[in-house]
Write a protein that holds these residues in place. Structure first.
Motif, PDB file in Angstrom:
ATOM      1  N   GLN A  13       0.834  -1.198   0.000  1.00  0.00           N
ATOM      2  CA  GLN A  13       0.000   0.000   0.000  1.00  0.00           C
ATOM      3  C   GLN A  13       0.870   1.251   0.000  1.00  0.00           C
ATOM      4  O   GLN A  13       2.022   1.208   0.454  1.00  0.00           O
ATOM      5  CB  GLN A  13      -0.914   0.005   1.219  1.00  0.00           C
ATOM      6  CG  GLN A  13      -1.978  -1.078   1.179  1.00  0.00           C
ATOM      7  CD  GLN A  13      -2.952  -0.970   2.336  1.00  0.00           C
ATOM      8  OE1 GLN A  13      -2.602  -0.485   3.409  1.00  0.00           O
ATOM      9  NE2 GLN A  13      -4.181  -1.402   2.118  1.00  0.00           N
ATOM     10  N   PRO A  14       0.336   2.357  -0.486  1.00  0.00           N
ATOM     11  CA  PRO A  14       1.097   3.614  -0.429  1.00  0.00           C
ATOM     12  C   PRO A  14       1.554   3.901   0.996  1.00  0.00           C
ATOM     13  O   PRO A  14       0.803   3.708   1.958  1.00  0.00           O
ATOM     14  CB  PRO A  14       0.081   4.649  -0.915  1.00  0.00           C
ATOM     15  CG  PRO A  14      -0.831   3.881  -1.816  1.00  0.00           C
ATOM     16  CD  PRO A  14      -0.951   2.526  -1.192  1.00  0.00           C
ATOM     17  N   GLY A  15       2.794   4.339   1.108  1.00  0.00           N
ATOM     18  CA  GLY A  15       3.384   4.594   2.415  1.00  0.00           C
ATOM     19  C   GLY A  15       4.134   3.413   2.989  1.00  0.00           C
ATOM     20  O   GLY A  15       4.836   3.547   3.997  1.00  0.00           O
ATOM     21  N   GLY A  16       3.986   2.262   2.357  1.00  0.00           N
ATOM     22  CA  GLY A  16       4.645   1.063   2.843  1.00  0.00           C
ATOM     23  C   GLY A  16       6.102   0.962   2.427  1.00  0.00           C
ATOM     24  O   GLY A  16       6.648   1.867   1.784  1.00  0.00           O
ATOM     25  N   SER A  17       6.708  -0.160   2.793  1.00  0.00           N
ATOM     26  CA  SER A  17       8.132  -0.379   2.527  1.00  0.00           C
ATOM     27  C   SER A  17       8.367  -1.755   1.930  1.00  0.00           C
ATOM     28  O   SER A  17       7.608  -2.696   2.181  1.00  0.00           O
ATOM     29  CB  SER A  17       8.932  -0.275   3.836  1.00  0.00           C
ATOM     30  OG  SER A  17       8.825   1.008   4.404  1.00  0.00           O
ATOM     31  N   PHE A  67      14.496   6.104  -0.717  1.00  0.00           N
ATOM     32  CA  PHE A  67      15.174   4.848  -1.065  1.00  0.00           C
ATOM     33  C   PHE A  67      16.618   4.900  -0.586  1.00  0.00           C
ATOM     34  O   PHE A  67      17.258   5.958  -0.601  1.00  0.00           O
ATOM     35  CB  PHE A  67      15.177   4.627  -2.571  1.00  0.00           C
ATOM     36  CG  PHE A  67      13.842   4.297  -3.182  1.00  0.00           C
ATOM     37  CD1 PHE A  67      12.664   4.430  -2.470  1.00  0.00           C
ATOM     38  CD2 PHE A  67      13.778   3.860  -4.493  1.00  0.00           C
ATOM     39  CE1 PHE A  67      11.436   4.132  -3.041  1.00  0.00           C
ATOM     40  CE2 PHE A  67      12.563   3.552  -5.088  1.00  0.00           C
ATOM     41  CZ  PHE A  67      11.392   3.693  -4.348  1.00  0.00           C
ATOM     42  N   THR A  68      17.135   3.732  -0.208  1.00  0.00           N
ATOM     43  CA  THR A  68      18.538   3.605   0.179  1.00  0.00           C
ATOM     44  C   THR A  68      19.134   2.392  -0.519  1.00  0.00           C
ATOM     45  O   THR A  68      18.595   1.282  -0.410  1.00  0.00           O
ATOM     46  CB  THR A  68      18.686   3.439   1.698  1.00  0.00           C
ATOM     47  OG1 THR A  68      18.089   4.572   2.357  1.00  0.00           O
ATOM     48  CG2 THR A  68      20.158   3.365   2.085  1.00  0.00           C
ATOM     49  N   GLN A  81      16.478  -0.522  -0.216  1.00  0.00           N
ATOM     50  CA  GLN A  81      15.449  -0.317   0.796  1.00  0.00           C
ATOM     51  C   GLN A  81      14.540   0.801   0.318  1.00  0.00           C
ATOM     52  O   GLN A  81      15.008   1.916   0.090  1.00  0.00           O
ATOM     53  CB  GLN A  81      16.079   0.040   2.142  1.00  0.00           C
ATOM     54  CG  GLN A  81      15.074   0.319   3.234  1.00  0.00           C
ATOM     55  CD  GLN A  81      14.264  -0.894   3.622  1.00  0.00           C
ATOM     56  OE1 GLN A  81      14.803  -2.001   3.736  1.00  0.00           O
ATOM     57  NE2 GLN A  81      12.961  -0.716   3.832  1.00  0.00           N
ATOM     58  N   MET A  82      13.271   0.504   0.179  1.00  0.00           N
ATOM     59  CA  MET A  82      12.312   1.467  -0.351  1.00  0.00           C
ATOM     60  C   MET A  82      11.268   1.770   0.717  1.00  0.00           C
ATOM     61  O   MET A  82      10.534   0.875   1.144  1.00  0.00           O
ATOM     62  CB  MET A  82      11.634   0.905  -1.604  1.00  0.00           C
ATOM     63  CG  MET A  82      12.621   0.452  -2.679  1.00  0.00           C
ATOM     64  SD  MET A  82      11.813  -0.035  -4.211  1.00  0.00           S
ATOM     65  CE  MET A  82      10.879  -1.450  -3.653  1.00  0.00           C
ATOM     66  N   THR A 112       4.501  -3.309  -6.944  1.00  0.00           N
ATOM     67  CA  THR A 112       3.207  -2.687  -7.194  1.00  0.00           C
ATOM     68  C   THR A 112       2.758  -1.953  -5.943  1.00  0.00           C
ATOM     69  O   THR A 112       2.679  -2.547  -4.866  1.00  0.00           O
ATOM     70  CB  THR A 112       2.153  -3.729  -7.584  1.00  0.00           C
ATOM     71  OG1 THR A 112       2.597  -4.444  -8.738  1.00  0.00           O
ATOM     72  CG2 THR A 112       0.817  -3.066  -7.893  1.00  0.00           C
ATOM     73  N   VAL A 113       2.508  -0.659  -6.088  1.00  0.00           N
ATOM     74  CA  VAL A 113       2.082   0.179  -4.969  1.00  0.00           C
ATOM     75  C   VAL A 113       0.672   0.678  -5.272  1.00  0.00           C
ATOM     76  O   VAL A 113       0.467   1.468  -6.189  1.00  0.00           O
ATOM     77  CB  VAL A 113       3.030   1.361  -4.748  1.00  0.00           C
ATOM     78  CG1 VAL A 113       2.616   2.129  -3.491  1.00  0.00           C
ATOM     79  CG2 VAL A 113       4.466   0.889  -4.653  1.00  0.00           C
TER      80      VAL A 113
END
Length: 115
Positions: A13-17, A67-68, A81-82, A112-113
């Motif tokens: 979901q949006p805001g997730g990682s 992102f890292t 890492q997103m 997929t976001v």
């Protein structure tokens, strides 16, 4: 010929990682840059992040601060890492490295976001 196996994609979901991984074969990759590209439907493949052999990093403006990219040279593995994911981050993500940077790819991993 360096080979890449990307993993870690999925739906979020949006805001997730999410954390992507890329296992690379080949010798002396620690001497080369490694990077992540992404390709959204109907669009060109674009560079997202790169990490040099001295671990300096560079990011596309659209992902800076979210992102890292980091690498484990002992394992020949690259990570992304997103965080704070957005719908516009939806794409297939590919890693690349070594002398064929930008011209040799794995199969990619779908991110997929959406809500």
């Amino acid at each position: 010929q360096v080979q890449f196996v990307e993993s870690g994609g999925g739906w979020v979901q949006p805001g997730g990682s999410l954390r992507l991984s890329c296992a690379a074969s080949g010798s002396f990759l620690n001497n080369y840059a490694m990077g992540w590209y992404r390709q959204a439907p109907g669009k060109q493949r674009v560079l997202v992040a790169v990490i040099l052999s001295d671990r300096r990093t560079n990011y596309a403006e659209s992902v800076k601060g979210r992102f890292t990219i980091f690498r484990d040279n002992a394992k020949n593995t690259l990570y992304l890492q997103m965080n704070s994911l957005k719908p516009e981050d939806t794409a297939v993500y590919y890693c690349t490295a070594g002398p064929s940077f930008g011209s040799s790819w794995g199969q990619g991993t779908q991110v997929t976001v959406s809500s």
